[in-house]
Design an enzyme around this catalytic site. Structure first.
Site, PDB file in Angstrom:
ATOM      1  N   GLU A   1      -0.410  -2.789  15.746  1.00 41.90           N
ATOM      2  CA  GLU A   1       0.298  -2.170  14.622  1.00 41.90           C
ATOM      3  C   GLU A   1      -0.719  -1.862  13.517  1.00 41.90           C
ATOM      4  OE1 GLU A   1       1.840  -2.095  10.713  1.00 41.90           O
ATOM      5  OE2 GLU A   1       0.770  -3.824  11.545  1.00 41.90           O
ATOM      6  N   PHE A   2      -0.440  -0.841  12.714  1.00 44.36           N
ATOM      7  CA  PHE A   2      -1.401  -0.323  11.726  1.00 44.36           C
ATOM      8  C   PHE A   2      -1.903  -1.382  10.733  1.00 44.36           C
ATOM      9  CE2 PHE A   2      -2.350   1.454   7.559  1.00 44.36           C
ATOM     10  CZ  PHE A   2      -3.224   2.482   7.830  1.00 44.36           C
ATOM     11  N   ASN A   3      -1.021  -2.161  10.118  1.00 40.82           N
ATOM     12  CA  ASN A   3      -1.467  -3.097   9.073  1.00 40.82           C
ATOM     13  C   ASN A   3      -2.436  -4.137   9.636  1.00 40.82           C
ATOM     14  OD1 ASN A   3       0.206  -1.762   7.324  1.00 40.82           O
ATOM     15  ND2 ASN A   3       1.800  -3.335   7.297  1.00 40.82           N
TER      16      ASN A   3
ATOM     17  N   ASN B   1      -2.510   2.575   3.657  1.00 42.82           N
ATOM     18  CA  ASN B   1      -1.978   3.907   3.944  1.00 42.82           C
ATOM     19  C   ASN B   1      -2.801   5.010   3.280  1.00 42.82           C
ATOM     20  OD1 ASN B   1       0.245   3.191   5.543  1.00 42.82           O
ATOM     21  ND2 ASN B   1       1.494   2.739   3.753  1.00 42.82           N
TER      22      ASN B   1
ATOM     23  N   HIS C   1       9.888   0.600   7.660  1.00 46.79           N
ATOM     24  CA  HIS C   1       9.400  -0.731   8.037  1.00 46.79           C
ATOM     25  C   HIS C   1       9.485  -1.785   6.929  1.00 46.79           C
ATOM     26  CE1 HIS C   1       7.351   1.341  11.435  1.00 46.79           C
ATOM     27  NE2 HIS C   1       7.002   2.241  10.527  1.00 46.79           N
ATOM     28  N   ASP C   2       8.856  -1.487   5.801  1.00 49.78           N
ATOM     29  CA  ASP C   2       8.527  -2.550   4.849  1.00 49.78           C
ATOM     30  C   ASP C   2       9.719  -3.240   4.183  1.00 49.78           C
ATOM     31  OD1 ASP C   2       5.870  -2.239   5.480  1.00 49.78           O
ATOM     32  OD2 ASP C   2       5.470  -0.844   3.840  1.00 49.78           O
TER      33      ASP C   2
ATOM     34  N   ASP D   1       0.845  -1.205   0.000  1.00 51.99           N
ATOM     35  CA  ASP D   1       0.000   0.000   0.000  1.00 51.99           C
ATOM     36  C   ASP D   1       0.885   1.262   0.000  1.00 51.99           C
ATOM     37  OD1 ASP D   1       0.985  -0.414   2.589  1.00 51.99           O
ATOM     38  OD2 ASP D   1      -0.839   0.296   3.597  1.00 51.99           O
TER      39      ASP D   1
ATOM     40  N   ASN E   1       1.706   0.865  17.113  1.00 52.86           N
ATOM     41  CA  ASN E   1       1.768   2.256  16.653  1.00 52.86           C
ATOM     42  C   ASN E   1       0.371   2.818  16.388  1.00 52.86           C
ATOM     43  OD1 ASN E   1       1.293   0.855  14.266  1.00 52.86           O
ATOM     44  ND2 ASN E   1       3.030   1.702  13.145  1.00 52.86           N
TER      45      ASN E   1
ATOM     46  N   THR F   1       3.015  -6.127   2.809  1.00 52.81           N
ATOM     47  CA  THR F   1       3.485  -4.970   3.567  1.00 52.81           C
ATOM     48  C   THR F   1       2.358  -3.969   3.814  1.00 52.81           C
ATOM     49  OG1 THR F   1       4.199  -3.755   1.600  1.00 52.81           O
ATOM     50  CG2 THR F   1       5.833  -5.209   2.620  1.00 52.81           C
TER      51      THR F   1
ATOM     52  N   ASP G   1       7.606   3.702   2.894  1.00 48.78           N
ATOM     53  CA  ASP G   1       8.443   2.534   3.184  1.00 48.78           C
ATOM     54  C   ASP G   1       8.111   1.369   2.265  1.00 48.78           C
ATOM     55  OD1 ASP G   1       6.018   2.600   4.669  1.00 48.78           O
ATOM     56  OD2 ASP G   1       6.762   1.050   6.013  1.00 48.78           O
ATOM     57  N   ASP G   2       6.848   1.261   1.830  1.00 48.90           N
ATOM     58  CA  ASP G   2       6.521   0.272   0.791  1.00 48.90           C
ATOM     59  C   ASP G   2       7.337   0.559  -0.467  1.00 48.90           C
ATOM     60  OD1 ASP G   2       3.615  -1.023   1.735  1.00 48.90           O
ATOM     61  OD2 ASP G   2       3.874   1.066   2.342  1.00 48.90           O
TER      62      ASP G   2
HETATM   63  C1  PIR Z   1       3.555   3.423   8.967  1.00 48.39           C
HETATM   64  C2  PIR Z   1       2.423   2.834   8.399  1.00 48.39           C
HETATM   65  C3  PIR Z   1       1.171   3.224   8.878  1.00 48.39           C
HETATM   66  C4  PIR Z   1       1.058   4.133   9.905  1.00 48.39           C
HETATM   67  C5  PIR Z   1       2.201   4.681  10.488  1.00 48.39           C
HETATM   68  N1  PIR Z   1       2.090   5.538  11.547  1.00 48.39           N
HETATM   69  C6  PIR Z   1       3.452   4.329  10.004  1.00 48.39           C
HETATM   70  C7  PIR Z   1       2.463   1.751   7.347  1.00 48.39           C
HETATM   71  C8  PIR Z   1       3.786   1.347   6.723  1.00 48.39           C
HETATM   72  O1  PIR Z   1       3.706   1.368   5.310  1.00 48.39           O
HETATM   73  C9  PIR Z   1       4.054  -0.063   7.229  1.00 48.39           C
HETATM   74  O2  PIR Z   1       3.689  -1.051   6.274  1.00 48.39           O
HETATM   75  C10 PIR Z   1       3.170  -0.260   8.416  1.00 48.39           C
HETATM   76  N2  PIR Z   1       1.986   0.518   8.025  1.00 48.39           N
HETATM   77  C11 PIR Z   1       3.774   0.158   9.755  1.00 48.39           C
HETATM   78  O3  PIR Z   1       2.818   0.174  10.748  1.00 48.39           O
HETATM   79 CA    CA Z   2       2.967  -0.561   4.098  1.00 47.44          CA
END
Ligand code: PIR
Ligand code: CA
Length: 316
Positions: A165-167, A39, A240-241, A10, A159, A125, A14-15
């Protein structure tokens, strides 16, 4: 022999770096990219994926758009971190290769089933919506996939919420489906990715390459750094990705711990948490299909990313 991988993403700053690492490193062969709303909206992230591949000179890699919404919940975007476009701060070339016509979910199934058993590695990712639907539609892919190496989750700290975590939080039902299948899963979560900080030194090495691509990566990282500074307690952004791609390229780059992982769906405070059971000693490989990544060889990781950007930048 390079490993065949599919990145389900998405983009997302970082993707985008994950795509560049896959394109620029000879140990992996990026057979296709699928996209998922996360995202930003599906149409934005799909456009971004195509534009990043265009910028990397990877016009031969097909892109297929997948699910716009999570399975059950209302979608959330991460505009505060990735901007309105999903990839703010950078000018990318217009994609020349048309978007694939097939839906990502059926394309994924066909791509896996058309290849040798255990040859394709899935690298999600973003939210796991496409992967969950693929496995429900064609459960036979579970045995055919070599492994799933995903960026998502967190053992110790979230996060999107204190523990999620977001994903995973975006589509917890999809994550529940994916984590409860028998395929080998490596969870490259925040415990690991928060070590992959794009410092000024790292960025200077990328800038020194002096290619159009390296300038674009620096533009992306500048935006990402500012976004993380204003939204989180980070001086440098965690990228991250690409950590998930790096694990596929060289598993020795991180330490992992096998343990059962399940997804919280009904918590008052904890929905989307990846609940990792670390109570018992590490189970044997045949007793547990999931493992979590904990420590990153940071220098080796950035060497790998910087080098891949140089390779892709020389080609494009
Ligand atoms: C990063 C992401 C989403 C929200 C924040 N605050 C930061 C996205 C990144 O692309 C990664 O895949 C994942 N989601 C990290 O949580
Ligand atoms: Ca991502």
């Amino acid at each position: 022999m390079p490993k065949d991988i599919i990145i389900d993403c998405d983009p997302g700053h970082d993707d985008a770096v994950a795509l560049l690492l896959a394109v620029g490193n000879p140990a992996v062969n990026l057979i296709g990219v699928t996209t998922v709303g996360g995202n930003q909206s599906l149409d934005k992230v799909t456009y971004n994926a195509r534009a990043v591949l265009e910028a990397a000179g990877a016009r031969d890699v097909p892109v297929h758009a997948g699910c716009a919404r999570p399975l059950v919940r209302t979608g959330q975007v991460a505009a505060a971190i990735h901007g309105e476009s999903g990839l703010d701060g950078v000018d990318l070339p217009r994609p020349t290769r048309p978007l694939g016509e097939q839906h990502a979910v059926t394309w994924l199934i066909d791509a896996i089933m058309a290849r040798e058993p255990k040859s394709v590695t899935l690298v999600p990712t973003g939210p796991l919506t496409n992967i969950a639907l693929a496995v429900r539609l064609a459960p036979e892919i579970v045995d055919r996939v070599r492994e799933v190496v995903l960026m998502g989750g967190a053992v110790h700290t979230g996060n999107s919420s204190p523990v999620a975590e977001f994903n995973i939080k975006t589509d917890p039902e999809a994550a529940h489906i994916v984590f409860n299948e028998a395929w080998p899963i490596t969870m490259v979560g925040l415990d690991l990715t928060h070590q992959a900080l794009c410092t000024a030194e790292v960025e200077a090495r990328i800038a020194a390459q002096g290619t159009a691509l390296s300038r674009r990566v620096c533009d992306m990282m500048d935006f990402f750094r500012q976004a993380y500074r204003s939204n989180r307690v980070f001086a440098d952004p965690p990228v991250h990705d690409p950590c998930a791609v790096a694990y596929v390229i060289d598993p020795g780059i991180m330490t992992t711990r096998r343990c059962p992982v399940d997804i919280e769906l009904a918590g008052a405070l904890t929905t989307g948490m990846t609940v990792a059971d670390l109570r018992a000693p590490e189970p044997a490989a045949d007793a547990c299909a999931t493992q979590v990544a904990l420590r990153l060889d940071v220098d080796a990781f950035w060497d790998m990313v910087v080098d891949a950007i140089a390779q892709a930048g020389a080609r494009s």
